[in-house]
Design an enzyme around this catalytic site. Structure first.
Site, PDB file in Angstrom:
ATOM      1  N   LYS A  36       1.398   3.596  -3.088  1.00 43.64           N
ATOM      2  CA  LYS A  36       1.876   4.001  -4.126  1.00 43.64           C
ATOM      3  C   LYS A  36       1.443   5.377  -4.651  1.00 43.64           C
ATOM      4  O   LYS A  36       2.247   6.580  -4.846  1.00 43.64           O
ATOM      5  CB  LYS A  36       1.820   3.115  -5.159  1.00 43.64           C
ATOM      6  CG  LYS A  36       2.450   1.695  -5.024  1.00 43.64           C
ATOM      7  CD  LYS A  36       2.132   0.785  -5.909  1.00 43.64           C
ATOM      8  CE  LYS A  36       1.051   0.209  -5.841  1.00 43.64           C
ATOM      9  NZ  LYS A  36       0.663  -0.951  -4.530  1.00 43.64           N
ATOM     10  N   THR A  37       0.075   5.574  -4.512  1.00 43.69           N
ATOM     11  CA  THR A  37      -0.559   6.823  -4.712  1.00 43.69           C
ATOM     12  C   THR A  37      -0.360   7.687  -3.828  1.00 43.69           C
ATOM     13  O   THR A  37      -0.165   8.917  -4.092  1.00 43.69           O
ATOM     14  CB  THR A  37      -2.076   6.603  -5.226  1.00 43.69           C
ATOM     15  OG1 THR A  37      -2.070   5.585  -6.322  1.00 43.69           O
ATOM     16  CG2 THR A  37      -2.770   7.715  -5.519  1.00 43.69           C
ATOM     17  N   GLU A  91      -1.984   4.667 -11.670  1.00 47.72           N
ATOM     18  CA  GLU A  91      -2.653   3.431 -11.802  1.00 47.72           C
ATOM     19  C   GLU A  91      -2.184   3.072 -13.473  1.00 47.72           C
ATOM     20  O   GLU A  91      -2.908   2.005 -13.921  1.00 47.72           O
ATOM     21  CB  GLU A  91      -3.882   3.164 -11.382  1.00 47.72           C
ATOM     22  CG  GLU A  91      -4.246   3.315 -10.199  1.00 47.72           C
ATOM     23  CD  GLU A  91      -3.568   2.155  -9.180  1.00 47.72           C
ATOM     24  OE1 GLU A  91      -3.171   1.170  -9.708  1.00 47.72           O
ATOM     25  OE2 GLU A  91      -3.718   2.368  -7.924  1.00 47.72           O
ATOM     26  N   LYS A 120       1.029  -1.085   0.155  1.00 48.62           N
ATOM     27  CA  LYS A 120      -0.030   0.145  -0.069  1.00 48.62           C
ATOM     28  C   LYS A 120       0.829   1.245   0.109  1.00 48.62           C
ATOM     29  O   LYS A 120       1.984   1.183   0.606  1.00 48.62           O
ATOM     30  CB  LYS A 120      -0.934  -0.150   1.256  1.00 48.62           C
ATOM     31  CG  LYS A 120      -1.694   1.112   1.281  1.00 48.62           C
ATOM     32  CD  LYS A 120      -2.731   0.850   2.435  1.00 48.62           C
ATOM     33  CE  LYS A 120      -3.757   2.013   2.690  1.00 48.62           C
ATOM     34  NZ  LYS A 120      -3.861   2.732   1.667  1.00 48.62           N
ATOM     35  N   ARG A 169       3.837  18.896  -2.453  1.00 50.85           N
ATOM     36  CA  ARG A 169       5.155  19.485  -2.426  1.00 50.85           C
ATOM     37  C   ARG A 169       5.091  20.606  -3.547  1.00 50.85           C
ATOM     38  O   ARG A 169       5.663  21.604  -3.436  1.00 50.85           O
ATOM     39  CB  ARG A 169       6.329  18.610  -2.356  1.00 50.85           C
ATOM     40  CG  ARG A 169       6.420  17.865  -1.103  1.00 50.85           C
ATOM     41  CD  ARG A 169       7.654  17.094  -1.399  1.00 50.85           C
ATOM     42  NE  ARG A 169       7.902  16.346  -0.218  1.00 50.85           N
ATOM     43  CZ  ARG A 169       8.566  15.084  -0.060  1.00 50.85           C
ATOM     44  NH1 ARG A 169       8.972  14.707  -1.088  1.00 50.85           N
ATOM     45  NH2 ARG A 169       8.789  14.535   1.197  1.00 50.85           N
TER      46      ARG A 169
END
Length: 199
Positions: free
Chosen positions: A41-42, A130, A39, A51
């Site tokens: 990645k996004t 994705e 979990k 940022r």
């Protein structure tokens, strides 16, 4: 370790770090890949989005798979509408759509939209959320995506997220992070996806 030994060790470490920083003066736009079965990645990519927005940069987010639902991050990021564009162009998880040709058409349309931002020098960060899934499932070809990434402006960063990033993309990327699954409450405890954590 005595306080004096610790101080000497940290002074030496500071010198080494200063030497490293002095030797690295190059700047360039990066191709960043967040992949793996774990979990985050996004979520990690959205940290870079925040940022970039904080620096006043223009950002584009294109979601390739998750478009059938409204993620909470979209609601909060809409506050930056003068800097950010957000396109949710998928129709949901592939096991929900169950129509390969339609999934391919949606992925190709999302890729064409992504190319508009990749080619636009006004955008400093482009998140292709994705897209690795679309590559893994053969909805897009790796060659097509790599050719498109070659068109980005020199100072633009592109983040590609999703499980199963292909070897060709990993090879071309500047920064690759693999999220490794150790434990997950859905699998081990039967805990359902929760707001603020999964969506």
């Amino acid at each position: 370790m005595t306080p004096e030994q610790y101080k000497q060790k940290m002074q030496r470490r500071k010198e080494i770090q200063a030497e490293r920083l002095a030797a690295r003066s190059q700047e360039k736009g990066l191709i960043i890949v967040n992949t793996g079965n774990g979990k985050g990645k996004t979520t990690a990519a959205l940290g870079m989005v925040l940022r970039s927005l904080g620096h006043g940069y223009r950002v584009a987010i294109i979601q390739f798979i998750k478009g059938a639902w409204e993620p909470a991050e979209k609601a909060i990021l809409e506050r930056f509408q003068d800097q950010l564009v957000f396109h949710a162009l998928g129709e949901g998880f592939t096991w929900e759509t169950q129509d390969r040709e339609r999934d391919i058409a949606k992925a190709e349309a999302a890729w064409q939209q992504a190319l508009d931002y990749i080619r636009n020098p006004e955008y400093r960060l482009i998140l292709l959320d994705e897209v690795n899934i679309a590559l893994k499932l053969g909805y897009l070809s790796v060659e097509t995506v790599l050719a498109g990434l070659a068109e980005k402006s020199p100072d633009a960063h592109v983040i590609l997220t999703g499980r199963g990033a292909p070897a060709g993309l990993i090879e071309q990327a500047d920064l690759v992070t693999e999220m490794k699954l150790i434990k997950h409450p859905f699998r081990e405890q039967g805990v359902k996806a929760q707001p603020g954590i999964e969506f």
